[in-house]
Scaffold this motif. Structure first.
Motif, PDB file in Angstrom:
ATOM      1  N   SER A 225      11.250  -1.139  15.885  1.00 49.56           N
ATOM      2  CA  SER A 225      10.128  -1.791  16.560  1.00 49.56           C
ATOM      3  C   SER A 225       9.453  -2.881  15.741  1.00 49.56           C
ATOM      4  O   SER A 225       8.657  -3.656  16.292  1.00 49.56           O
ATOM      5  CB  SER A 225       9.080  -0.749  16.944  1.00 49.56           C
ATOM      6  OG  SER A 225       8.557  -0.126  15.786  1.00 49.56           O
ATOM      7  N   LEU A 255      11.321   1.478  25.173  1.00 53.92           N
ATOM      8  CA  LEU A 255      10.402   2.584  24.882  1.00 53.92           C
ATOM      9  C   LEU A 255      10.508   3.041  23.438  1.00 53.92           C
ATOM     10  O   LEU A 255       9.554   3.618  22.907  1.00 53.92           O
ATOM     11  CB  LEU A 255      10.672   3.765  25.829  1.00 53.92           C
ATOM     12  CG  LEU A 255      10.494   3.483  27.319  1.00 53.92           C
ATOM     13  CD1 LEU A 255      10.625   4.769  28.127  1.00 53.92           C
ATOM     14  CD2 LEU A 255       9.142   2.818  27.603  1.00 53.92           C
ATOM     15  N   TRP A 257      12.584   0.872  21.100  1.00 56.64           N
ATOM     16  CA  TRP A 257      13.017  -0.334  20.402  1.00 56.64           C
ATOM     17  C   TRP A 257      14.205  -0.049  19.473  1.00 56.64           C
ATOM     18  O   TRP A 257      14.312  -0.610  18.382  1.00 56.64           O
ATOM     19  CB  TRP A 257      11.849  -0.991  19.657  1.00 56.64           C
ATOM     20  CG  TRP A 257      10.758  -1.349  20.603  1.00 56.64           C
ATOM     21  CD1 TRP A 257       9.565  -0.688  20.751  1.00 56.64           C
ATOM     22  CD2 TRP A 257      10.767  -2.397  21.591  1.00 56.64           C
ATOM     23  NE1 TRP A 257       8.815  -1.274  21.762  1.00 56.64           N
ATOM     24  CE2 TRP A 257       9.521  -2.315  22.292  1.00 56.64           C
ATOM     25  CE3 TRP A 257      11.681  -3.393  21.942  1.00 56.64           C
ATOM     26  CZ2 TRP A 257       9.187  -3.179  23.322  1.00 56.64           C
ATOM     27  CZ3 TRP A 257      11.338  -4.269  22.977  1.00 56.64           C
ATOM     28  CH2 TRP A 257      10.111  -4.158  23.648  1.00 56.64           C
ATOM     29  N   ASN A 269       6.190   5.471  27.648  1.00 60.48           N
ATOM     30  CA  ASN A 269       5.921   4.250  28.405  1.00 60.48           C
ATOM     31  C   ASN A 269       4.416   4.011  28.434  1.00 60.48           C
ATOM     32  O   ASN A 269       3.660   4.752  29.068  1.00 60.48           O
ATOM     33  CB  ASN A 269       6.473   4.378  29.831  1.00 60.48           C
ATOM     34  CG  ASN A 269       6.449   3.061  30.579  1.00 60.48           C
ATOM     35  OD1 ASN A 269       5.418   2.412  30.658  1.00 60.48           O
ATOM     36  ND2 ASN A 269       7.582   2.673  31.133  1.00 60.48           N
ATOM     37  N   ARG A 270       3.973   2.972  27.739  1.00 56.67           N
ATOM     38  CA  ARG A 270       2.542   2.684  27.623  1.00 56.67           C
ATOM     39  C   ARG A 270       1.951   2.111  28.904  1.00 56.67           C
ATOM     40  O   ARG A 270       0.733   2.032  29.039  1.00 56.67           O
ATOM     41  CB  ARG A 270       2.288   1.738  26.453  1.00 56.67           C
ATOM     42  CG  ARG A 270       2.604   2.377  25.111  1.00 56.67           C
ATOM     43  CD  ARG A 270       2.403   1.403  23.973  1.00 56.67           C
ATOM     44  NE  ARG A 270       2.554   2.080  22.699  1.00 56.67           N
ATOM     45  CZ  ARG A 270       1.546   2.642  22.023  1.00 56.67           C
ATOM     46  NH1 ARG A 270       0.333   2.588  22.512  1.00 56.67           N
ATOM     47  NH2 ARG A 270       1.768   3.230  20.865  1.00 56.67           N
ATOM     48  N   PHE A 327       7.829  -2.303  31.814  1.00 58.29           N
ATOM     49  CA  PHE A 327       7.584  -2.073  30.391  1.00 58.29           C
ATOM     50  C   PHE A 327       6.535  -3.044  29.842  1.00 58.29           C
ATOM     51  O   PHE A 327       6.499  -3.326  28.649  1.00 58.29           O
ATOM     52  CB  PHE A 327       8.896  -2.224  29.612  1.00 58.29           C
ATOM     53  CG  PHE A 327      10.004  -1.367  30.162  1.00 58.29           C
ATOM     54  CD1 PHE A 327      10.033  -0.003  29.925  1.00 58.29           C
ATOM     55  CD2 PHE A 327      11.001  -1.921  30.949  1.00 58.29           C
ATOM     56  CE1 PHE A 327      11.037   0.794  30.451  1.00 58.29           C
ATOM     57  CE2 PHE A 327      12.018  -1.133  31.481  1.00 58.29           C
ATOM     58  CZ  PHE A 327      12.027   0.238  31.228  1.00 58.29           C
ATOM     59  N   ASN A 330       4.457  -1.966  26.786  1.00 61.30           N
ATOM     60  CA  ASN A 330       5.302  -1.807  25.602  1.00 61.30           C
ATOM     61  C   ASN A 330       5.685  -3.155  25.015  1.00 61.30           C
ATOM     62  O   ASN A 330       5.695  -3.337  23.794  1.00 61.30           O
ATOM     63  CB  ASN A 330       6.557  -1.006  25.949  1.00 61.30           C
ATOM     64  CG  ASN A 330       6.250   0.442  26.262  1.00 61.30           C
ATOM     65  OD1 ASN A 330       5.712   0.738  27.335  1.00 61.30           O
ATOM     66  ND2 ASN A 330       6.576   1.356  25.353  1.00 61.30           N
ATOM     67  N   GLN A 333       2.511  -4.608  23.281  1.00 64.82           N
ATOM     68  CA  GLN A 333       2.229  -3.988  21.995  1.00 64.82           C
ATOM     69  C   GLN A 333       3.287  -4.348  20.957  1.00 64.82           C
ATOM     70  O   GLN A 333       2.981  -4.592  19.782  1.00 64.82           O
ATOM     71  CB  GLN A 333       2.159  -2.469  22.144  1.00 64.82           C
ATOM     72  CG  GLN A 333       1.699  -1.767  20.873  1.00 64.82           C
ATOM     73  CD  GLN A 333       2.532  -0.555  20.546  1.00 64.82           C
ATOM     74  OE1 GLN A 333       3.692  -0.452  20.942  1.00 64.82           O
ATOM     75  NE2 GLN A 333       1.955   0.366  19.827  1.00 64.82           N
ATOM     76  N   ASN A 334       4.549  -4.397  21.371  1.00 65.89           N
ATOM     77  CA  ASN A 334       5.614  -4.686  20.429  1.00 65.89           C
ATOM     78  C   ASN A 334       5.537  -6.103  19.883  1.00 65.89           C
ATOM     79  O   ASN A 334       5.804  -6.326  18.691  1.00 65.89           O
ATOM     80  CB  ASN A 334       6.976  -4.445  21.086  1.00 65.89           C
ATOM     81  CG  ASN A 334       8.119  -4.639  20.120  1.00 65.89           C
ATOM     82  OD1 ASN A 334       8.878  -5.602  20.225  1.00 65.89           O
ATOM     83  ND2 ASN A 334       8.248  -3.752  19.141  1.00 65.89           N
TER      84      ASN A 334
END
Length: 347
Positions: A225, A255, A257, A269-270, A327, A330, A333-334
């Motif tokens: 990630s 989910l 990475w 899953n955010r 996603f 996710n 955030q990533n």
């Protein structure tokens, strides 16, 4: 007929009718006069710029997300998917207000905005190839010529961006569907062979089109990630189904990475964001990499449509339209995490 992968929004799908010939240009590529080339010194040639208010500044309603481009340490160069699906000619004109509005309201808002917490968003308008360019006979060169013209704009816009906007900042490359076709080529021509530019690559998000395992000489898929200077890719399909156009490509699970084939539960899953951009559905789907595809159990909430192309039932298992939406949190955030990791490694 050879079918190549393609993106359609829900609105476009409803407009297609029952057969592909309704979207096939009536003449060969060379019989049309190409639309005027964009001038990237003009703000109107960009769907998103961080110096003005546009759809890339949006955040989903009823969520805590905020647009943070004003203080972002990185840039994202985002190439939008197909939003032109008429038969008038092989490539869209930048003066087509209907296409521009559709691009802004649908994919700039729904996809490019996922990066506005991590980076300043630059998204060029370009003479995109019409949808039918992806549905061509084996002997036809019309579709490839249309795609090459589209890429010439993407390349020109990126060169303008490097010369006038970037100022040495770290870069995220992102795209979807046709946008990923061009972003994949851009990555190969600019980053894969240029060590100095490659050092500024945070990551590339090559989503919604097949990226071959041997696509690059130097660049590799991201293995975790926070890895930088790498790329991620996936194509979302209903669990247990095949999807021949995208099989055996590179697939990174958004989910976790990672590249492994372990099933990742929906608890990772955010949050997905549906097409109407009005909520965050936490835990909307699980995900598992299988033979180059990303399997998900179909979501229960509405707003994440399947790829229902008339006359092509073999494509109906695809959640291509929702590759970003399922996603969204996710990805958001990533992108932030990878920019921070890039900054830490650059010290």
């Amino acid at each position: 007929m050879r079918i190549r992968p393609v993106l359609l929004s829900a609105a476009a799908l409803l407009s297609l009718g029952s057969c592909l010939k309704v979207i096939k240009p009536s003449k060969d590529f060379d019989q049309y006069e190409n639309p005027a080339a964009p001038d990237y010194a003009q703000p109107a040639s960009w769907a998103a710029l961080p110096t003005r208010r546009d759809s890339a500044d949006a955040v989903p309603r009823n969520t805590p997300f905020k647009d943070q481009q004003a203080t972002a340490a990185a840039d994202v160069f985002y190439v939008h998917p197909t939003t032109y699906y008429w038969r008038k000619q092989w490539n869209a004109s930048l003066s087509n207000d209907r296409v521009n509005q559709f691009t802004d309201d649908d994919v700039i808002r729904g996809q490019a905005s996922a990066f506005n917490a991590a980076a300043r968003v630059y998204a060029p308008r370009y003479r995109q190839a019409t949808l039918y360019s992806f549905f061509v006979d084996d002997q036809s060169t019309n579709g490839q010529k249309a795609l090459d013209l589209a890429y010439s704009d993407v390349k020109a816009s990126f060169q303008y961006y490097l010369a006038h906007y970037n100022q040495g900042r770290p870069i995220i490359i992102a795209g979807h569907s046709q946008g990923t076709v061009h972003a994949t080529r851009l990555l190969r021509e600019f980053f894969d062979t240029d060590p100095a530019l490659r050092q500024r690559l945070v990551a590339a998000y090559l989503i919604g089109f097949k990226v071959k395992p041997d696509e690059y000489q130097t660049l590799r898929p991201c293995a975790d990630s926070t890895q930088t200077g790498c790329y991620v890719a996936w194509n979302t399909v209903a669990w247990g189904n095949a999807y021949p156009p995208f099989e055996n490509g590179v697939a990174v699970n958004p989910l976790t990475w990672t590249l492994d084939t372990l099933a990742a539960p929906a608890t990772l899953n955010r949050g997905g964001v549906p097409q109407n951009f009005d909520r965050l559905d936490v835990g909307v789907v699980d995900a598992k990499v299988h033979q180059g595809l990303l399997w998900v159990h179909p979501p229960k909430p509405s707003g994440y449509p399947r790829f229902l192309l008339p006359g092509q039932p073999q494509l109906w298992h695809s959640f291509h339209i929702a590759d970003y939406g399922l996603f969204y949190a996710n990805i958001r955030q990533n992108a932030v995490a990878r920019v921070r990791a890039w900054q830490a490694r650059a010290k």
